[in-house]
Scaffold this motif. Sequence first.
Motif, short mmCIF file in Angstrom:
data_model
loop_
_atom_site.label_atom_id
_atom_site.label_comp_id
_atom_site.label_asym_id
_atom_site.label_seq_id
_atom_site.Cartn_x
_atom_site.Cartn_y
_atom_site.Cartn_z
N VAL A 162 0.84 -1.21 0.00
CA VAL A 162 0.00 0.00 0.00
C VAL A 162 0.87 1.25 0.00
CG1 VAL A 162 -1.66 1.32 1.37
CG2 VAL A 162 -2.02 -1.13 1.00
N ALA A 163 1.92 1.25 0.82
CA ALA A 163 2.79 2.43 0.88
C ALA A 163 3.45 2.69 -0.47
CB ALA A 163 3.86 2.25 1.96
N GLN A 195 3.75 6.66 -0.58
CA GLN A 195 4.01 7.17 0.76
C GLN A 195 5.39 6.78 1.30
OE1 GLN A 195 0.71 6.17 3.30
NE2 GLN A 195 -0.76 7.02 1.89
N ARG A 251 2.37 1.60 -3.45
CA ARG A 251 1.33 1.93 -4.42
C ARG A 251 0.92 3.39 -4.32
NH1 ARG A 251 -4.62 0.23 -3.21
NH2 ARG A 251 -4.20 1.93 -1.78
N ASP A 252 0.79 3.87 -3.09
CA ASP A 252 0.31 5.23 -2.86
C ASP A 252 1.42 6.27 -2.82
OD1 ASP A 252 -2.20 4.11 -2.74
OD2 ASP A 252 -2.37 4.19 -0.57
N GLN A 312 1.67 -5.09 -8.80
CA GLN A 312 0.64 -4.10 -9.13
C GLN A 312 -0.60 -4.77 -9.70
OE1 GLN A 312 2.41 -1.15 -11.70
NE2 GLN A 312 3.82 -0.45 -10.12
#
Length: 148
Positions: free
Chosen positions: A42-43, A48, A45-46, A100
């Motif tokens: 998630v980190a 962050q 992908r986003d 992904q």
Amino acid sequence: MELDVLSTPGHLISLAARGFARLSEARLKPLGFGVGHLPVLVALRDGQASNQRDLARFARTEQPPMAQMLARMERDGLIARAPDPADGRSSRITLTETAQARLPDAIATLLRGNQEALHGFTDAEAGQLVDLLTRLIANLDQVASAEA
């Protein structure tokens, strides 16, 4: 009256967390993911985080376990590393096309598991549970910081 230690929030939350982890691990395994991978995925992908230090901070874990997990994820073709042009001692970490492509199914799988676990809860109760757990985590973080 003595409080039953098996009825304390800490114990019950621990049981719930283990139940979620077992369910999620079993459902994510066919997609090539583990529960521990999710914060990293998630980190990345986003956008962050992009290096090991930031990923460890984002996932609220220490550097050595993060390094081990990233090595396994790289071996399994989920992440790629490249030299960081801004810091020669560091690597930039990105998701592979494979990760992904699989991530939406993994997220849908986890969300479905959460819905199943909250069967019989109203939307208000589910929202309240999330709010209470968020506050509890903040309190635990504050206590841990004060003791460090």
